[in-house]
Design a protein around this motif. Structure first.
Motif, mmCIF file in Angstrom:
data_model
loop_
_atom_site.group_PDB
_atom_site.id
_atom_site.type_symbol
_atom_site.label_atom_id
_atom_site.label_comp_id
_atom_site.label_asym_id
_atom_site.label_seq_id
_atom_site.Cartn_x
_atom_site.Cartn_y
_atom_site.Cartn_z
ATOM 1 N N TYR A 156 0.865 -1.728 -0.045
ATOM 2 C CA TYR A 156 -0.232 0.064 0.037
ATOM 3 C C TYR A 156 0.091 1.254 -0.207
ATOM 4 C CZ TYR A 156 -3.994 3.007 1.191
ATOM 5 O OH TYR A 156 -4.596 4.008 1.494
ATOM 6 N N ARG B 41 2.225 2.236 -3.595
ATOM 7 C CA ARG B 41 1.050 2.210 -4.319
ATOM 8 C C ARG B 41 1.216 3.623 -4.226
ATOM 9 N NH1 ARG B 41 -5.129 1.352 -3.461
ATOM 10 N NH2 ARG B 41 -4.949 3.223 -3.281
ATOM 11 N N ASP C 266 1.833 7.109 -6.942
ATOM 12 C CA ASP C 266 0.531 7.985 -7.834
ATOM 13 C C ASP C 266 1.888 9.282 -7.184
ATOM 14 O OD1 ASP C 266 -0.757 5.560 -7.811
ATOM 15 O OD2 ASP C 266 -2.145 5.812 -6.115
#
Length: 380
Positions: free
Chosen positions: A129, A132, A136
């Protein structure tokens, strides 16, 4: 009348056996042992997960580390209970109920390995997580920068971030293993070098409750809680959907309470209906899209909350089917040990807790969420 006579005979036989010491009672789960081991490993492993997050995690998730540690460690505590129960069940099967020095050592190793497996899974998910979020952020920075031709810098930075997260998982796994070995050994030392894998439950005249019904109630309560948590969000989007989840949550809660009472064969078809309907709607919304509503025909991605609710509803459906097949009204002798029966119930509770937390993404350190929507999409 005939059924009452059978029950009275069973009570008299159990009382006779207990008075004469022929059978002290069936093996039971040593809940004090399970709780102590699960608590120390859950909060210690949670500490290492927060430490790794603070060192290499996304900056958005490093706020209020103490609150995050306490909240997330408490959240995953039922999962550690499942791991400890599974390890003790395996130890009971391999070594028997009588603790010996060598079997105590091996049992402690099994418990530490089970807890470490859960901890590694948690830090792996947390690191994925974090990666990610970092990816981004790098993509956003790269889109506003004109110094990296063809996104070469962004790709290199993403690769470096991925390598950093992978090394964090490897190092964290070693720290978890050492920590859990020390903590389990410490608990065993406090208990005088003993690690009970079972306890003796005295027989009583009262017949025990069927664990399948307890499992059924746990699945219904868990799915009802998840559905109730998403009612406000669905009411704001579409009033009919909010009313549907309110009725579904109330029905599942009522069925869960009834399943703990006296057995009614008409209860189980109702449980099947309360489980099949939301499962069918969920599958339809995730595969072809619902044919009605403001988002008709739109495919919705799956989230943690709706997956957990689906698992619980499937479990309720299987439990109701198993109970419906019973011809007699008397509790049957359990086919598996108390550890395995308790394992299924605790697993249902763990899935319900994780699913309920999935309706509030702020519990997972997502600063952009208000805490009223699913991790990815609204439930169902």
């Amino acid at each position: 009348m005939k059924q009452r006579e059978v029950i009275e005979k069973a009570k008299f036989a159990d009382a006779h056996i207990e008075r004469n010491g022929l059978n002290p009672g069936p093996a039971a789960v040593p809940w004090l042992t399970v709780a102590s081991l699960a608590v120390v490993m859950a909060y210690a492993d949670g500490f290492w997960m927060m430490s790794l997050r603070g060192a290499v995690g996304a900056i958005e998730r490093t706020q209020e580390p103490f609150v995050s540690w306490l909240r997330e460690s408490t959240l995953v505590l039922p999962v550690f209970v499942v791991a400890v129960l599974g390890a003790l069940a395996l130890a009971l099967h391999l070594f028997g109920p009588e603790p010996r020095k060598w079997s105590t050592v091996l049992t402690a190793l099994l418990v530490a390995a089970a807890g470490t497996g859960v901890g590694i899974a948690l830090i792996t998910v947390s690191s994925a997580y974090d990666y990610r979020l970092q990816s981004d952020q790098l993509q956003l920075i790269g889109s506003m920068s004109h110094t990296c031709p063809q996104d070469g810098c962004v790709a290199l930075q993403e690769q470096a971030s991925l390598g950093l997260q992978m090394r964090a998982v490897v190092y964290g796994s070693g720290m978890l293993l050492v920590t859990n070995l020390v903590l389990v050994g410490w608990v065993v030392a406090i208990r005088g070098g003993r690690l009970d894998v079972s306890s003796i439950r005295r027989r009583t005249a009262r017949l025990g409750k069927d664990h399948r019904r307890i499992f059924l109630a746990a699945t219904l309560f868990g799915s009802a809680a998840i559905h109730a948590a998403v009612i406000p969000e669905h009411l704001s989007e579409w009033a009919a959907a909010g009313m549907f989840f309110a009725i579904l949550a109330a029905a599942q809660l009522a069925l869960g309470l009834l399943s703990l009472g006296r057995r009614h064969r008409a209860l189980f078809p109702a449980v099947a209906g309360a489980s099949i309907v939301p499962l069918v709607l969920w599958l339809c919304s995730r595969t072809v899209g619902l044919p009605f509503g403001p988002a008709a025909g739109t495919l919705e991605p799956a989230g943690l909350a709706d997956i957990a609710a689906g698992v619980l509803e499937l479990g309720a459906l299987l439990a109701a089917g198993a109970l419906l097949r019973d011809k007699d009204q008397l509790p049957r002798r359990p086919l598996v040990s108390a550890h395995i029966r308790s394992l299924t119930v605790v697993a249902a509770i763990a899935v319900g807790v994780l699913g309920l937390a999935g309706t509030a993404p702020a519990w997972f350190g997502n600063p952009d969420s208000s805490g009223h929507e699913s991790v990815t999409v609204p439930h169902q």
